[in-house]
Scaffold this motif. Structure first.
Motif, PDB file in Angstrom:
ATOM      1  N   ALA A  92     109.589  11.417  -7.453  1.00 60.16           N
ATOM      2  CA  ALA A  92     108.168  11.331  -6.786  1.00 60.16           C
ATOM      3  C   ALA A  92     107.677  10.828  -6.180  1.00 60.16           C
ATOM      4  O   ALA A  92     106.567  10.110  -5.850  1.00 60.16           O
ATOM      5  CB  ALA A  92     107.675  11.409  -9.022  1.00 60.16           C
ATOM      6  N   ALA A  93     108.472   9.367  -6.337  1.00 60.22           N
ATOM      7  CA  ALA A  93     107.225   7.698  -5.192  1.00 60.22           C
ATOM      8  C   ALA A  93     107.703   7.773  -4.589  1.00 60.22           C
ATOM      9  O   ALA A  93     106.456   7.775  -3.521  1.00 60.22           O
ATOM     10  CB  ALA A  93     108.479   7.136  -5.906  1.00 60.22           C
ATOM     11  N   CYS A  94     109.043   8.263  -3.681  1.00 62.24           N
ATOM     12  CA  CYS A  94     108.971   8.964  -1.855  1.00 62.24           C
ATOM     13  C   CYS A  94     108.189  10.145  -1.403  1.00 62.24           C
ATOM     14  O   CYS A  94     107.300   9.866  -0.116  1.00 62.24           O
ATOM     15  CB  CYS A  94     110.316   9.327  -1.848  1.00 62.24           C
ATOM     16  SG  CYS A  94     111.578   7.851  -2.051  1.00 62.24           S
ATOM     17  N   LEU A  95     107.433  10.765  -2.493  1.00 59.18           N
ATOM     18  CA  LEU A  95     106.833  11.603  -2.495  1.00 59.18           C
ATOM     19  C   LEU A  95     105.559  11.667  -2.127  1.00 59.18           C
ATOM     20  O   LEU A  95     104.508  11.500  -1.321  1.00 59.18           O
ATOM     21  CB  LEU A  95     106.481  12.957  -3.242  1.00 59.18           C
ATOM     22  CG  LEU A  95     107.533  13.643  -2.901  1.00 59.18           C
ATOM     23  CD1 LEU A  95     107.593  15.125  -3.775  1.00 59.18           C
ATOM     24  CD2 LEU A  95     107.759  14.870  -1.100  1.00 59.18           C
ATOM     25  N   GLU A  96     104.843  10.132  -3.043  1.00 57.76           N
ATOM     26  CA  GLU A  96     103.881   9.904  -3.121  1.00 57.76           C
ATOM     27  C   GLU A  96     103.677   8.321  -1.685  1.00 57.76           C
ATOM     28  O   GLU A  96     102.638   8.724  -1.190  1.00 57.76           O
ATOM     29  CB  GLU A  96     103.375   8.888  -4.040  1.00 57.76           C
ATOM     30  CG  GLU A  96     102.011   8.495  -4.338  1.00 57.76           C
ATOM     31  CD  GLU A  96     101.930   8.191  -5.970  1.00 57.76           C
ATOM     32  OE1 GLU A  96     101.204   7.058  -5.483  1.00 57.76           O
ATOM     33  OE2 GLU A  96     102.505   8.009  -6.467  1.00 57.76           O
ATOM     34  N   ALA A  97     104.724   7.729  -1.261  1.00 60.17           N
ATOM     35  CA  ALA A  97     105.090   7.036  -0.113  1.00 60.17           C
ATOM     36  C   ALA A  97     104.500   7.788   0.843  1.00 60.17           C
ATOM     37  O   ALA A  97     103.724   8.204   1.959  1.00 60.17           O
ATOM     38  CB  ALA A  97     106.094   6.325   0.553  1.00 60.17           C
ATOM     39  N   ALA A  98     105.235   9.306   1.509  1.00 58.85           N
ATOM     40  CA  ALA A  98     105.016   9.904   2.100  1.00 58.85           C
ATOM     41  C   ALA A  98     103.742  10.592   2.609  1.00 58.85           C
ATOM     42  O   ALA A  98     102.950  10.761   3.649  1.00 58.85           O
ATOM     43  CB  ALA A  98     105.612  11.474   2.106  1.00 58.85           C
ATOM     44  N   ALA A 155     101.724  14.228  -3.209  1.00 59.67           N
ATOM     45  CA  ALA A 155     102.266  15.379  -1.297  1.00 59.67           C
ATOM     46  C   ALA A 155     101.802  16.546  -1.410  1.00 59.67           C
ATOM     47  O   ALA A 155     101.612  16.847  -0.606  1.00 59.67           O
ATOM     48  CB  ALA A 155     103.616  15.493  -1.947  1.00 59.67           C
ATOM     49  N   LEU A 156     101.407  17.408  -2.487  1.00 56.45           N
ATOM     50  CA  LEU A 156     100.682  18.249  -2.123  1.00 56.45           C
ATOM     51  C   LEU A 156      99.366  18.904  -1.743  1.00 56.45           C
ATOM     52  O   LEU A 156      98.702  19.463  -0.886  1.00 56.45           O
ATOM     53  CB  LEU A 156     100.830  19.307  -3.377  1.00 56.45           C
ATOM     54  CG  LEU A 156      99.975  20.468  -3.553  1.00 56.45           C
ATOM     55  CD1 LEU A 156     100.767  21.868  -2.878  1.00 56.45           C
ATOM     56  CD2 LEU A 156      99.943  21.384  -4.736  1.00 56.45           C
ATOM     57  N   SER A 157      99.140  17.626  -2.168  1.00 59.95           N
ATOM     58  CA  SER A 157      97.002  17.148  -1.159  1.00 59.95           C
ATOM     59  C   SER A 157      97.734  16.794   0.394  1.00 59.95           C
ATOM     60  O   SER A 157      96.449  17.498   1.107  1.00 59.95           O
ATOM     61  CB  SER A 157      96.926  15.941  -2.258  1.00 59.95           C
ATOM     62  OG  SER A 157      94.979  15.755  -1.594  1.00 59.95           O
TER      63      SER A 157
END
Length: 669
Positions: A588-594, A657-659
């Protein structure tokens, strides 16, 4: 013994004989009695022989059986049993209890030295020493953009076993080992590719997909620019269920994957035939081995045709020759599935408020204290802030946040509430200031908490983690606490000050930004006493995003941007073959970073969303993971964790990430 395929449809490999196991076991027993082997080798040796004769059901590469056949072809039947056991020992990597490759090689050398000159056996061992044994990585790092780099690593392994198989008969016959070695190296690639096919299509117990394991077969397909993206997506998430295995099999049976495999195997077999054509044949033993090599290549080609037919039939059944995996959930697209996952996570959080299972309840006291404090403000604020960031929540979260802020007394923002042995701290202040900035509630009360912080700022403007002083004097009668210069906490506070009033706190922001930059190195942000690396990296990115927008002239913009780029590269480059970045919380942290990157790879986000969504429990939550250091019972240290805390942070990263995936190239604000 002849070079004949084993009878029975269950056998995946040719050249098996029902008597092979007994021959090898007799050799093993005789070597034990003669002292060539140790009694401690008995257990793993039995497993090596079992695997070396193709068990179970003819699916394992039958190294020992093949060695028996080859020794028969060079006129060395008396040494065949020992040679077969020696080759099985070399190929015993990964068997439980087996020693390392060096020790197994030495054992094989002792077995062969009973039949040949010891110096030749030693040279045989030295020839194997420079070759890598088969060892495929389970769930390795596999960022989408670097999938092609995986091929070389997987292809380099596995030559030791194959070369041992073909040089052992030449050693027994007294022939030159070089031609046999050349053939072994030439046939290594097609042999392991076919082994991958056996494991993929015929062995339901093979862990290749469930792990997932980077076999040479998967590495071959991942090396194709057009083949890698669908396969990487198919491997993301769980792979053990029949539904997902059918999805992966359907993809890999399509024409592009079959064509890439056939081209690689046939090219390798053609190269191996050229080696056979140049093999010496002046002695009967050399002719026998060269003929066996040709027949072996014919057998491998026949196996390839079998799997080509199997995969073609599977493709017809799936009625899908298009490049791309079928969906496992009806007509739902990934965004549809992800939105449903996010709604379930939010519903789980709303239904379980105020999240008592995520509170820190110290029933054994804290470091010798007789009190049993309860810390819940921080956990509740973290969850509420995550819900506010997710947005579109069917509940007035702002009102819940305002109510929480009203619970906290003026000037008394502490992790454990009324427990005064623990001083106020910058981390609690950070999350509360972010709530105040987001909701506009309790600003006057927040000023009293800020006064406590200001009483602890040093002459350089650096804010410590713990606030031992207040406007009216000491804040705690207790001892000094460890971790007074935590980089992760400082980054949280920087984000809060930027959100609350960037202009007012410009001096503090500059001083503490400088301190955070000093902690940044090429491979990590150091000095995080209470949080792990993924949390700290994300905290830096969240700070950098706000700094870029709110710090006015941004005097440290260039330095922060450089570290931000390094952190993003490090985080996004850590995606693994299963689509995750470690645990769900780290993912989740890395997806938020992406979501914060200028141009993130959509496939990276899709794989991460699928991984994270499929780790979600059926009630919408994620299992609790350790979040930050905390005292545990009997004076020890551990980590606090909570299911709602983990769910809130997973849902926050999931939503970001979805957004971003739906918006395309727009940078997340």
């Amino acid at each position: 013994m002849t070079l004949a395929a084993a009878s029975g449809a269950a056998a995946a490999w040719p050249w098996l004989d029902p008597d092979d196991k007994a021959v090898c076991e007799r050799s093993w027993s005789a070597s034990l009695l003669a002292g060539a082997l140790q009694r401690g080798d008995a257990a793993w040796g039995a497993l090596a022989i079992e695997r070396g004769v193709g068990a179970p059901a003819g699916r394992s590469i039958p190294w020992a059986s093949w060695a028996l056949r080859l020794c028969g072809r060079v006129g060395a039947p008396a040494a065949a049993g020992d040679a077969a056991v020696a080759v099985a020992a070399v190929a015993a990597g990964g068997i439980e209890g087996a020693p390392d490759a060096l020790a197994r090689g030495a054992l094989a050398g002792r077995l062969l030295a009973q039949h040949v000159d010891e110096a030749r056996a030693h040279r045989w061992l030295l020839g194997l020493a420079g070759l890598a044994e088969a060892s495929w990585q389970r769930n390795p790092g596999a960022a989408s953009a670097a999938a092609g780099a995986l091929v070389a690593g997987a292809a380099a392994a596995g030559a030791r076993e194959v070369v041992a198989l073909w040089t052992a008969p030449a050693l027994m016959a007294g022939d030159d080992l070089a031609p046999a070695r050349r053939f072994g190296e030439a046939v290594t690639a097609p042999l392991w590719l076919l082994d991958g096919l056996v494991r993929l299509w015929l062995d339901p117990d093979a862990p290749d997909l469930a792990a997932p394991t980077l076999t040479p077969l998967l590495a071959l397909w991942l090396g194709g620019a057009e083949l890698a993206p669908p396969l990487l997506f198919a491997l993301a998430g769980e792979r053990a269920s029949p539904v997902r295995r059918r999805e992966i099999h359907s993809l890999l049976a399509t024409r592009p994957y079959r064509a890439a495999l056939a081209a690689s195997v046939r090219g390798a077999l053609a190269s191996a035939r050229e080696v056979v054509a140049g093999a010496p044949r002046s002695r009967p033993t050399e002719r026998g081995l060269a003929e066996a090599q040709g027949e072996f290549l014919d057998a491998l080609a026949e196996r390839l045709r079998f799997f080509e037919g199997l995969m073609s039939f599977r493709d017809v059944l799936a009625a899908g020759a298009a490049l791309g995996p079928p969906r496992a959930q009806g007509d739902l697209s990934l965004p549809d599935v992800a939105r449903a996952d996010l709604r379930a996570a939010v519903a789980s959080l709303l239904e379980s408020a105020p999240w008592p299972e995520s509170w820190e309840v110290q029933r054994f006291g804290v470091l010798g204290s007789r009190e049993q404090p309860v810390g819940h403000w921080f956990a509740r604020a973290t969850i509420l802030m995550a819900l506010l960031e997710i947005g579109e929540v069917e509940r007035d979260v702002r009102a819940d946040a305002a109510a929480l802020l009203d619970e906290i007394p003026p000037g008394e923002l502490r992790y454990f509430g009324a427990f005064r042995d623990l001083p106020p701290d910058a981390d609690d202040l950070a999350i509360m200031l972010q709530l105040v900035a987001e909701t506009g509630a309790a600003r006057e009360r927040a000023e009293t908490w800020i006064e406590v912080m200001l009483a602890n700022v040093d002459d350089d403007g650096v804010v410590p983690t713990w606030f031992y002083r207040g406007p009216a004097g000491p804040t705690t009668p207790g001892a000094t606490w460890a971790g007074d210069d935590c980089t992760a906490v400082r980054l949280n506070l920087l984000a809060a000050l930027l959100s609350f009033d960037a202009a007012r706190f410009a001096r503090l922001i500059d001083a503490n930004a400088r301190r955070a930059l000093d902690a940044a190195s090429e491979d990590a942000i150091r000095g995080a006493c209470f949080y792990d690396g993924a949390y700290t990296d994300l905290a830096f990115l969240r700070f950098a995003r706000l700094y870029r927008r709110r710090a006015g002239d941004a005097p440290r913009a260039a330095e922060i941007a450089a570290v931000e780029a390094a952190v993003l590269s490090r985080m996004l480059g850590s995606q693994r073959l299963d689509g995750g970045f470690g645990t769900p919380l780290r993912t989740a942290a890395c997806l938020e970073a992406a979501a914060m990157a200028d141009a993130p790879d959509p496939l990276l986000i899709e794989r991460g969303l699928r991984y994270l969504g499929e780790r979600q429990l059926v009630d919408g939550s994620w299992p609790a993971e350790p979040l930050y250091r905390a005292p545990v019972k009997h004076g020890r240290e551990g980590h606090h964790e909570g299911r709602a805390l983990t769910t809130a942070l997973c849902a926050r990263g999931f939503a970001a990430a979805l957004s971003r995936l739906q918006r395309g190239g727009e940078r997340r604000a």
